[in-house]
Design a protein around this motif. Structure first.
Motif, mmCIF file in Angstrom:
data_model
loop_
_atom_site.group_PDB
_atom_site.id
_atom_site.type_symbol
_atom_site.label_atom_id
_atom_site.label_comp_id
_atom_site.label_asym_id
_atom_site.label_seq_id
_atom_site.Cartn_x
_atom_site.Cartn_y
_atom_site.Cartn_z
ATOM 1 N N PHE B 31 0.815 -1.201 0.000
ATOM 2 C CA PHE B 31 0.000 0.000 0.000
ATOM 3 C C PHE B 31 0.853 1.259 0.000
ATOM 4 C CE2 PHE B 31 -1.539 3.293 2.839
ATOM 5 C CZ PHE B 31 -2.525 3.823 2.029
ATOM 6 N N SER B 32 1.840 1.261 0.893
ATOM 7 C CA SER B 32 2.615 2.494 0.982
ATOM 8 C C SER B 32 3.416 2.709 -0.297
ATOM 9 C CB SER B 32 3.488 2.494 2.235
ATOM 10 O OG SER B 32 4.698 1.856 1.981
ATOM 11 N N TYR B 35 1.119 3.962 -2.893
ATOM 12 C CA TYR B 35 0.828 5.351 -2.606
ATOM 13 C C TYR B 35 1.913 6.251 -3.194
ATOM 14 C CZ TYR B 35 -0.293 9.456 0.152
ATOM 15 O OH TYR B 35 -0.609 10.723 0.547
ATOM 16 N N ALA B 58 -7.745 9.916 -5.026
ATOM 17 C CA ALA B 58 -8.700 9.117 -5.784
ATOM 18 C C ALA B 58 -7.960 8.050 -6.576
ATOM 19 C CB ALA B 58 -9.499 10.013 -6.719
ATOM 20 N N LEU B 59 -6.879 8.470 -7.209
ATOM 21 C CA LEU B 59 -6.066 7.518 -7.963
ATOM 22 C C LEU B 59 -5.581 6.370 -7.076
ATOM 23 C CD1 LEU B 59 -3.536 9.493 -10.157
ATOM 24 C CD2 LEU B 59 -5.054 7.649 -10.864
ATOM 25 N N VAL B 60 -5.047 6.767 -5.954
ATOM 26 C CA VAL B 60 -4.499 5.784 -5.046
ATOM 27 C C VAL B 60 -5.573 4.805 -4.618
ATOM 28 C CG1 VAL B 60 -3.553 5.422 -2.746
ATOM 29 C CG2 VAL B 60 -2.760 7.304 -4.149
ATOM 30 N N ASN B 61 -6.706 5.361 -4.302
ATOM 31 C CA ASN B 61 -7.766 4.490 -3.829
ATOM 32 C C ASN B 61 -8.190 3.495 -4.883
ATOM 33 O OD1 ASN B 61 -8.152 5.229 -1.181
ATOM 34 N ND2 ASN B 61 -9.196 7.100 -1.801
ATOM 35 N N GLU B 62 -8.348 3.990 -6.047
ATOM 36 C CA GLU B 62 -8.804 3.084 -7.089
ATOM 37 C C GLU B 62 -7.782 1.977 -7.319
ATOM 38 O OE1 GLU B 62 -11.515 3.926 -6.846
ATOM 39 O OE2 GLU B 62 -12.376 5.116 -8.442
ATOM 40 N N TRP B 64 -5.475 0.969 -5.326
ATOM 41 C CA TRP B 64 -5.325 0.125 -4.141
ATOM 42 C C TRP B 64 -6.473 -0.862 -4.018
ATOM 43 C CZ3 TRP B 64 -2.467 -2.307 -1.200
ATOM 44 C CH2 TRP B 64 -2.896 -2.774 0.041
ATOM 45 N N ILE B 65 -7.630 -0.393 -4.323
ATOM 46 C CA ILE B 65 -8.778 -1.297 -4.251
ATOM 47 C C ILE B 65 -8.549 -2.482 -5.179
ATOM 48 C CG2 ILE B 65 -11.181 -1.478 -4.990
ATOM 49 C CD1 ILE B 65 -11.406 1.426 -3.754
ATOM 50 N N ALA B 68 -5.976 -4.682 -3.471
ATOM 51 C CA ALA B 68 -6.393 -5.327 -2.236
ATOM 52 C C ALA B 68 -7.475 -6.367 -2.485
ATOM 53 C CB ALA B 68 -6.889 -4.281 -1.252
ATOM 54 N N MET B 89 -3.575 -0.060 -12.604
ATOM 55 C CA MET B 89 -3.938 1.202 -13.246
ATOM 56 C C MET B 89 -4.618 0.948 -14.594
ATOM 57 S SD MET B 89 -4.015 4.435 -13.195
ATOM 58 C CE MET B 89 -2.858 5.139 -12.043
ATOM 59 N N VAL B 92 -8.167 -0.159 -13.857
ATOM 60 C CA VAL B 92 -9.026 0.926 -13.370
ATOM 61 C C VAL B 92 -9.479 1.784 -14.541
ATOM 62 C CG1 VAL B 92 -8.969 3.098 -12.104
ATOM 63 C CG2 VAL B 92 -8.092 1.022 -11.054
#
Lengths: 887, 192
Positions: B31-32, B35, B58-62, B64-65, B68, B89, B92
């Motif tokens: 995650f980090s 990020y 927003a980018l990170v969240n997408e 990361w989701i 994860a 990426m 997404v």
């Protein structure tokens, strides 16, 4: 197309691209006679090669276009019509909406791109369920929820118009009590959530809004976690998929993704910190997430009070923070730093407990939270440095046990000095054996001495200049350790550095400065510089009393320290009331039981040295009961209590009883530390002493030699503990008539003390005294006399003129003169010794008897029969009164 | 166009370092790293277009989701992680583009435009979908080149990282890239 063809095309493409434009077609036609279609194919590629294309601009513009989508899928959500976008978070977009039939407004949250993953949809639904079950005036309310035709889920909730908590407080220049009341309201909302098994996980001021009317609302349960049941899962809930706000996230949340009620408590602590100090505890703005995580996990924050002061200095503002007194700040520091303790186990266990302390503060009552003890901090430091500190895991365990144990028992090293006040030679030996050298926690065998470990610690502490508060703390702790290790010079340097650092940080008057003064005072105590020790400790105590609540444990500890210095300098009549006062403070509700047990031990020792054996005995029994409750049956503290009980039995002449206590203690200690540990050596020595007193010399010698072997191996040849063991062995040898052995032992003992204490310490005098006893037995009286004169000179330099030891020394000197028939000189020394001893509340009977015997004889010899008669009479009445108390 | 395979973090990439999973704690490390990488991307967005409003979060969240919700990854090198971020990426963006096109073709609900920029977004959607399809085709011809383009374009790997990831020289990367780029450009112009 197949792979082989694509390979061929590429080869042709690269070759053609290198050629001038007009040569390409002829080149390709030559090479592609078998497959003319390749010519156009390759030429089209070369053409594209020269043109810009999508790939050249990178992914960013495409990502921006696709993801930065502010469009709402529809304007109408049930009875609501959206009017504008309020914001977007990781999980969704929030719009302001109006309910057309009622004219009321609300917030609508939709999950954009719900298709992206089932997990996202599940979490959105979870937020909705969470809100549905939380009905509290300080939590934004859920009104409605549904899903659009295209599958986009949405829900409607109470629209809260307000300012983030910190901004509200800044804008209204709220006082500290006002801030705390708002903070408390936020706590209530969080507590409500916890009671419904919901962890918020993203507590921060921007999620805590204060409305115009002053009421407060907790928002955004977007990453809240529903616990499955009341207890177990609280501990191991993963944070999951969403970005936390690192500034407010707990170390374990960032590092391991764990979340529980304790992570919320941490975040509340950070919010409180920001409210109190006007700044976040850590500046993470320029840090990468990895750096931020390290900072949060490892760096100790400045105390809120210090941060507030720094902020005030920089901005000239913070009127609210200056209205708080220093004592009150100390409480706020403890409150806030307990909530945001890095170790979840040491935080407030519940939000209720945090709120209780907020209430205590607001009501001016003592807090329930306690600041970290030195023991805890040292333990943590050692744990953190285990890598560089030790090579093997077993070694490590030993070092940690030792260092922690050793700081636990600050009581013990100081008792070395206690010997100085001893009334009899037996007490001297007892004290030497029992306490000399402290618990310094020897290094693991020959490979790595504790000194090395501590040296590295000190080295490392020096590099921490960016964190002066931590550095000061470590200097203080390590200084204390050096002190126990007998490295007084290094201890001095570090403890002074800690004091200077704290004065720079906090000014001349501060609880931490007071703590440093006391620590330095206790070092002076250990160096037998009692005037300086008493002055420093009294200053520290007065400062603590000024700055802290009377119930503060630091005040009680400072009082106990004063008691100890007074005890060590032999002023038992003053030491006892001070220690009683410390014990009274520590007996109050909320007092530290472990501190109390330590103080009572000291009190028992004072009574012991003052000759109040019965008082000492009953105190020791009380401490034994406490320690068994505190530490269990088989803890070294319990063993120490048994040894102290044995010491009283020993003084009473009940040697078999003393032996039983000492054996029980030895057994605990040997089990706890193993057969080759210095603590075991100490216990062997003490038991050996009980055996010597029963004339079981051979048995005793075996134990004492074992003890000496362990101590030499662990501490090296020059160490107080080795000296102490030699003293006991010397005595056994002397009793057995092995005078050469005895002489060698006492000589070595004296040499060790000389080396350790720069030729200036009463302990050297004790060694030389004993050596003189050997010469005397050999009838080398002149040598014995010369030694005793040296001893008297030494004592005069370091002890008060009417110190017991001085009395004993002059009596002994008198005896060496008697044996040379120099009656006039002898009478002078013996009388001087006698007069000193008579001033003591409990004169050592053996030496008094010696003095009287010698004086009677000397006055006879110098024809002063009246004087002689007087001392003879005293001898008779003393032996009648004392009964069998002397040996 | 061939059927898309479901994404998997554990899928072996040619030449890419691959380690087995150990525990979920690594997700946080991943995650980090994501990020940081995606922040870098987002920053480059801002550099290229000062008026851009794309929030890095927003980018990170997408991304990361995506990560994860994949099977738990193993112990993984930073490079390999970048490779995974690139895959995330791509996915997404492709799915966002599909969704947008579906909406454009009419799902009944009128699009509420709260600010402008949606036309550009619609254009971007076509580009991304075309590139995605072309990359799938390229993967049939030369998987290494497809991986290379995915990593460099969607993940922002530079030439030396790409070389290391694929276990080839930088010169080979440049050479392969040039050909793949030209081929993709032509595919985008004349799909099929």
């Amino acid at each position: 197309m197949d792979q082989a063809r694509w390979e061929r095309i590429q080869a042709l493409f690269h070759a053609a691209a290198e050629l001038p434009d007009r040569e390409r077609r002829p080149f390709l036609e030559r090479r592609c006679a078998d497959d003319p279609a390749l010519v156009t194919e390759v030429l089209s590629l070369v053409e594209e090669d020269a043109r810009p294309m999508l790939l050249d601009s990178g992914v960013a513009p495409a990502a921006r276009r696709l993801l930065d989508d502010r469009a709402a899928p529809t304007a109408r959500f049930g009875p609501y019509r959206i009017t504008r976008m309020l914001g977007e978070g990781g999980m969704g977009v929030v719009y302001l909406a109006e309910r057309e039939d009622l004219g009321s407004i609300a917030a609508i949250k939709i999950l954009r791109d719900a298709w992206l993953s089932p997990a996202r949809r599940e979490r959105f639904a979870a937020e909705q369920r969470t809100l549905a079950r939380l009905v509290h005036p300080s939590i934004a309310q859920l009104y409605d929820a549904d899903t659009l035709a295209d599958g986009t889920p949405w829900f409607v909730m109470e629209y809260v118009e307000g300012a983030p908590l910190t901004e509200h407080c800044a804008a209204h220049a709220c006082s500290i009590p006002e801030r705390l009341r708002l903070f408390r309201a936020a706590c209530e909302a969080v507590q409500h959530a916890h009671r419904h098994l919901v962890i918020h996980r993203d507590l921060k001021p921007s999620n805590i809004l204060v409305k115009e009317d002053g009421s407060l609302k907790l928002l955004d349960f977007g990453i809240a976690k529903q616990l499955e049941s009341g207890d177990a899962p609280v501990d191991q809930t993963r944070t999951g998929l969403r970005l936390m706000t690192p500034a407010y996230a707990a170390p374990e949340q960032i590092r391991a993704g764990r979340a529980g009620t304790y992570t919320d408590i941490y975040s509340l602590g950070v919010v409180l910190y920001e409210l109190l100090a006007g700044r976040l505890p850590f500046d993470l703005s320029d840090k990468t997430p990895a750096e931020a995580a390290t900072t949060i996990a490892e760096q100790e924050p400045l105390r809120p009070s210090a941060m507030a002061a720094a902020v005030a200095e920089r901005t000239g503002g913070n009127a609210w923070s200056r209205a708080v007194g220093r004592g009150a700040w100390a409480d706020l520091d403890v409150l806030c730093l307990t909530a945001m303790h890095k170790d979840p186990q040491r935080r407030y266990r519940t939000v209720e407990a945090l709120m209780r302390d907020v209430d205590h503060y607001l009501n001016g009552e003592p807090l329930e939270a306690r600041p970290d003890s030195v023991r805890y901090r040292v333990g943590k430091f050692v744990r953190r440095n285990r890598g560089p500190v030790v090579a093997a895991a077993t070694t490590l365990a030993v070092v940690i046990t030792l260092v922690v144990f050793y700081t636990l028992r600050l009581t013990s090293a100081r008792n070395a000095a206690v010997a100085e006040a001893a009334r009899t030679q037996r007490i001297q030996r007892f004290m030497l054996n029992l306490f000399e050298g402290g618990d310094e926690a020897a290094g693991p065998a020959d490979t790595l001495r504790v000194v090395t470990v501590v040296d590295r610690g000190a080295q490392e502490a020096r590099t921490l200049s960016a964190e002066p508060a931590v550095q000061a703390e470590l200097y203080g702790t390590l200084g204390g350790i050096y002190q126990k290790l007998g490295s007084f010079a290094r201890a001095d340097t570090l403890l002074r550095a800690a004091l200077d650092q704290r004065r720079r940080l906090y000014g001349a008057s501060h609880p931490d400065v007071a703590a440093s003064l006391i620590a330095l005072g206790m070092l002076r105590d250990g160096q037998a510089e009692y005037d300086s020790a008493e002055r420093l400790v009294r200053d520290g105590l007065a400062m603590s009393q000024r700055m802290l609540r009377p119930g503060d444990p630091a005040v009680a500890r400072a009082t106990a320290s004063l008691g100890q210095v007074l005890e060590d300098r032999g002023a038992y009549d003053m030491a006892i009331p001070a220690l009683e006062e410390a014990a009274r403070l520590q007996s109050l509700p909320g007092g530290d039981r472990a501190d109390l047990a330590a103080t009572l031990t000291e009190l028992a020792n004072s009574h012991f040295y003052a000759g109040h054996y019965a008082g000492s005995d009953s105190l020791n029994r009380r401490v034994l009961t406490m320690d068994r409750q505190l530490y269990g049956e088989r803890h070294p503290h319990v063993a120490d209590d048994l040894i102290n009980l044995g010491a009283v039995q020993f003084e009473w002449g009940h040697f078999p009883a003393a032996e039983r206590y000492d054996r029980a203690a030895l057994e605990i200690i040997r089990t706890f530390y193993g057969p080759n540990h210095p603590e075991t050596a100490s216990a062997l020595t003490i038991l050996g002493r009980a055996l010597v007193s029963q004339n079981r010399y051979e048995e005793a010698a075996v134990m004492l030699r074992d003890a000496l072997t362990i101590q030499e191996r662990v501490y090296g040849p020059v160490h107080p503990r080795v000296a102490s063991a030699l003293n006991e062995l010397g005595r056994v040898a002397q009793e057995q008539g092995k005078l050469d052995e005895a002489e060698a032992d006492f000589r070595r003992m004296a040499d060790i003390y000389r080396a350790l204490y720069h030729d200036r310490h009463y302990l050297i005098g004790i060694a030389l005294s004993n050596l003189s006893g050997v010469y005397q037995e050999r009838k080398q009286y002149a040598r014995a006399e010369a030694l005793m004169r040296d001893v008297v000179r030494r004592y005069a330099e370091v002890l008060a003129p009417d110190h017991t030891l001085m009395g004993v020394a002059r009596v002994r000197l008198g005896r060496t003169l008697m044996l040379q028939q120099r009656y006039g000189d002898a009478a002078v020394e013996s009388l001087a010794g006698y007069q000193i001893l008579m001033k003591q509340s409990n004169a050592p009977a053996r030496w008094l008897r010696t003095a009287r015997t010698d004086l009677a004889e000397a006055y006879d010899a110098t024809k002063q029969p009246e004087q002689a008669k007087r001392f003879r009479a005293e001898l008779v009445s003393a032996s009648a009164g004392a009964g069998g108390a002397t040996r | 166009m061939v059927p898309r395979r479901p994404p998997s973090v554990l899928e072996s990439e040619s030449g890419a370092p691959e380690l087995l999973l150990r525990d979920r704690r690594l997700l946080d490390d991943l995650f980090s790293l994501t990020y940081e990488e995606l922040r870098r991307l987002a920053a480059s967005v801002r550099r290229h277009d000062p008026s851009a409003t794309l929030s890095p979060t927003a980018l990170v969240n997408e991304a990361w989701i995506k990560l994860a919700s994949s099977p738990p990854p193993g112990t993984i090198s930073r490079l390999h992680f970048k490779r995974i971020a690139a895959r995330a990426m791509r996915q997404v963006l492709v799915e966002a583009a599909r969704r947008r096109n579906a909406r454009k073709r009419g799902s009944g609900a009128a699009l509420v435009t709260l600010d402008d920029g949606t036309d550009a977004a619609a254009a971007g959607a076509d580009d991304v979908l075309a590139l995605d399809a072309a990359l799938d085709e390229l993967a049939q011809l030369n998987p290494r080149q497809a991986t290379m383009v995915e990593s460099r374009f969607f993940g922002g790997l530079d030439v030396s990282e790409t070389a290391e990831l694929l276990g080839i020289s930088e010169a080979t990367v440049l050479r392969d890239w040039r050909a793949a780029r030209a081929w993709l450009a032509r595919q985008l112009r004349t799909p099929g």
